[in-house]
Motif scaffolding. Sequence first.
Motif, PDB file in Angstrom:
ATOM      1  N   GLU A   1       6.820 -11.258  -8.761  1.00  0.00           N
ATOM      2  CA  GLU A   1       5.778 -12.035  -9.419  1.00  0.00           C
ATOM      3  C   GLU A   1       5.215 -11.409 -10.687  1.00  0.00           C
ATOM      4  N   GLY A   2       5.218 -10.075 -10.772  1.00  0.00           N
ATOM      5  CA  GLY A   2       4.502  -9.484 -11.892  1.00  0.00           C
ATOM      6  C   GLY A   2       5.138  -8.259 -12.479  1.00  0.00           C
ATOM      7  N   ASN A   3       4.528  -7.778 -13.517  1.00  0.00           N
ATOM      8  CA  ASN A   3       4.995  -6.583 -14.211  1.00  0.00           C
ATOM      9  C   ASN A   3       4.407  -5.355 -13.538  1.00  0.00           C
ATOM     10  N   ILE A   4       5.118  -4.821 -12.582  1.00  0.00           N
ATOM     11  CA  ILE A   4       4.664  -3.638 -11.863  1.00  0.00           C
ATOM     12  C   ILE A   4       5.217  -2.424 -12.600  1.00  0.00           C
ATOM     13  N   THR A   5       4.330  -1.686 -13.244  1.00  0.00           N
ATOM     14  CA  THR A   5       4.747  -0.573 -14.094  1.00  0.00           C
ATOM     15  C   THR A   5       4.815   0.762 -13.367  1.00  0.00           C
ATOM     16  N   SER A   6       4.161   0.864 -12.206  1.00  0.00           N
ATOM     17  CA  SER A   6       4.162   2.137 -11.483  1.00  0.00           C
ATOM     18  C   SER A   6       3.906   1.892 -10.000  1.00  0.00           C
ATOM     19  N   GLN A   7       4.188   2.914  -9.211  1.00  0.00           N
ATOM     20  CA  GLN A   7       3.889   2.818  -7.782  1.00  0.00           C
ATOM     21  C   GLN A   7       2.390   2.713  -7.556  1.00  0.00           C
ATOM     22  N   GLU A   8       1.598   3.330  -8.426  1.00  0.00           N
ATOM     23  CA  GLU A   8       0.140   3.249  -8.308  1.00  0.00           C
ATOM     24  C   GLU A   8      -0.333   1.799  -8.448  1.00  0.00           C
ATOM     25  N   VAL A   9       0.220   1.085  -9.416  1.00  0.00           N
ATOM     26  CA  VAL A   9      -0.132  -0.328  -9.609  1.00  0.00           C
ATOM     27  C   VAL A   9       0.288  -1.137  -8.387  1.00  0.00           C
ATOM     28  N   LEU A  10       1.471  -0.852  -7.876  1.00  0.00           N
ATOM     29  CA  LEU A  10       1.966  -1.563  -6.703  1.00  0.00           C
ATOM     30  C   LEU A  10       1.105  -1.278  -5.476  1.00  0.00           C
ATOM     31  N   LEU A  11       0.698  -0.023  -5.296  1.00  0.00           N
ATOM     32  CA  LEU A  11      -0.192   0.323  -4.176  1.00  0.00           C
ATOM     33  C   LEU A  11      -1.510  -0.434  -4.262  1.00  0.00           C
ATOM     34  N   LYS A  12      -2.065  -0.575  -5.477  1.00  0.00           N
ATOM     35  CA  LYS A  12      -3.325  -1.315  -5.647  1.00  0.00           C
ATOM     36  C   LYS A  12      -3.147  -2.787  -5.283  1.00  0.00           C
ATOM     37  N   LYS A  13      -2.022  -3.365  -5.682  1.00  0.00           N
ATOM     38  CA  LYS A  13      -1.762  -4.776  -5.347  1.00  0.00           C
ATOM     39  C   LYS A  13      -1.584  -4.949  -3.839  1.00  0.00           C
ATOM     40  N   LEU A  14      -0.902  -3.989  -3.208  1.00  0.00           N
ATOM     41  CA  LEU A  14      -0.743  -4.044  -1.760  1.00  0.00           C
ATOM     42  C   LEU A  14      -2.090  -3.948  -1.059  1.00  0.00           C
ATOM     43  N   THR A  15      -2.931  -3.023  -1.535  1.00  0.00           N
ATOM     44  CA  THR A  15      -4.270  -2.869  -0.959  1.00  0.00           C
ATOM     45  C   THR A  15      -5.056  -4.166  -1.116  1.00  0.00           C
ATOM     46  N   GLY A  16      -4.916  -4.831  -2.264  1.00  0.00           N
ATOM     47  CA  GLY A  16      -5.571  -6.114  -2.503  1.00  0.00           C
ATOM     48  C   GLY A  16      -5.123  -7.194  -1.541  1.00  0.00           C
ATOM     49  N   LYS A  17      -3.942  -7.042  -0.996  1.00  0.00           N
ATOM     50  CA  LYS A  17      -3.427  -8.003  -0.017  1.00  0.00           C
ATOM     51  C   LYS A  17      -3.665  -7.537   1.420  1.00  0.00           C
ATOM     52  N   GLY A  18      -4.440  -6.459   1.563  1.00  0.00           N
ATOM     53  CA  GLY A  18      -4.780  -5.962   2.891  1.00  0.00           C
ATOM     54  C   GLY A  18      -3.717  -5.090   3.525  1.00  0.00           C
ATOM     55  N   ILE A  19      -2.828  -4.540   2.717  1.00  0.00           N
ATOM     56  CA  ILE A  19      -1.754  -3.697   3.236  1.00  0.00           C
ATOM     57  C   ILE A  19      -1.994  -2.269   2.772  1.00  0.00           C
ATOM     58  N   ALA A  20      -2.168  -1.374   3.734  1.00  0.00           N
ATOM     59  CA  ALA A  20      -2.382   0.034   3.408  1.00  0.00           C
ATOM     60  C   ALA A  20      -1.113   0.810   3.734  1.00  0.00           C
ATOM     61  N   CYS A  21      -0.683   1.623   2.779  1.00  0.00           N
ATOM     62  CA  CYS A  21       0.431   2.530   3.032  1.00  0.00           C
ATOM     63  C   CYS A  21       0.318   3.690   2.053  1.00  0.00           C
ATOM     64  N   THR A  22       1.009   4.754   2.349  1.00  0.00           N
ATOM     65  CA  THR A  22       0.960   5.926   1.485  1.00  0.00           C
ATOM     66  C   THR A  22       1.977   5.778   0.357  1.00  0.00           C
ATOM     67  N   GLN A  23       1.851   6.614  -0.651  1.00  0.00           N
ATOM     68  CA  GLN A  23       2.796   6.599  -1.761  1.00  0.00           C
ATOM     69  C   GLN A  23       4.182   6.978  -1.268  1.00  0.00           C
ATOM     70  N   ALA A  24       4.268   7.912  -0.344  1.00  0.00           N
ATOM     71  CA  ALA A  24       5.559   8.339   0.193  1.00  0.00           C
ATOM     72  C   ALA A  24       6.248   7.185   0.934  1.00  0.00           C
ATOM     73  N   THR A  25       5.476   6.446   1.723  1.00  0.00           N
ATOM     74  CA  THR A  25       6.017   5.294   2.435  1.00  0.00           C
ATOM     75  C   THR A  25       6.482   4.236   1.441  1.00  0.00           C
ATOM     76  N   LEU A  26       5.670   3.987   0.423  1.00  0.00           N
ATOM     77  CA  LEU A  26       6.027   3.014  -0.602  1.00  0.00           C
ATOM     78  C   LEU A  26       7.318   3.424  -1.309  1.00  0.00           C
ATOM     79  N   SER A  27       7.447   4.693  -1.603  1.00  0.00           N
ATOM     80  CA  SER A  27       8.646   5.196  -2.259  1.00  0.00           C
ATOM     81  C   SER A  27       9.891   4.942  -1.398  1.00  0.00           C
ATOM     82  N   ARG A  28       9.786   5.186  -0.099  1.00  0.00           N
ATOM     83  CA  ARG A  28      10.913   4.925   0.815  1.00  0.00           C
ATOM     84  C   ARG A  28      11.207   3.429   0.885  1.00  0.00           C
ATOM     85  N   ASP A  29      10.151   2.617   0.908  1.00  0.00           N
ATOM     86  CA  ASP A  29      10.338   1.165   0.950  1.00  0.00           C
ATOM     87  C   ASP A  29      11.056   0.669  -0.305  1.00  0.00           C
TER      88      ASP A  29
END
Length: 159
Positions: free
Chosen positions: A16-44
Amino acid sequence: MQKVKRLPVIEKIIAEGNITSQEVLLKKLTGKGIACTQATLSRDLKQLGAGRISDGRGGYIYSIPESGKNPAPIKGKQQLLPVILDIVNARGLLIIKTLPGNANSTAYYIDSASRYEIAGTIAGDDTILVIPRDGISISQIHTCLEVIIPGLHGKIRKK
């Protein structure tokens, strides 16, 4: 949140969007009620086959290859649509009926998409058994197949 529920959300956010970094992606996930660590996100992201591509303005954005990590050597997904005749739900599994002699190549294409929802396929001459991973619903498998072979369900419903 379980990986099987988190991965489709990550995939959708990237699409859907221009995700420039994992930090931006983590913020969007948090906005959708999904919590995960940067390490987990990296593996995903690795499991999804996501990578950074040029945004055309000197920066980079995340992208997920349309056909998965190991695309099959079939030119165009549309070539599969004419050989698929029906899809049947069967006790948590999915059966795809094809024209005779087409099940193996279709199953190979599905397996080569390397989707996390599908544990594997077993193919005969005109029938494919699609086996979902634990915790994956039939609805999620249908959505996954539609991503792998766009227009699949529309073709089946038109019969």
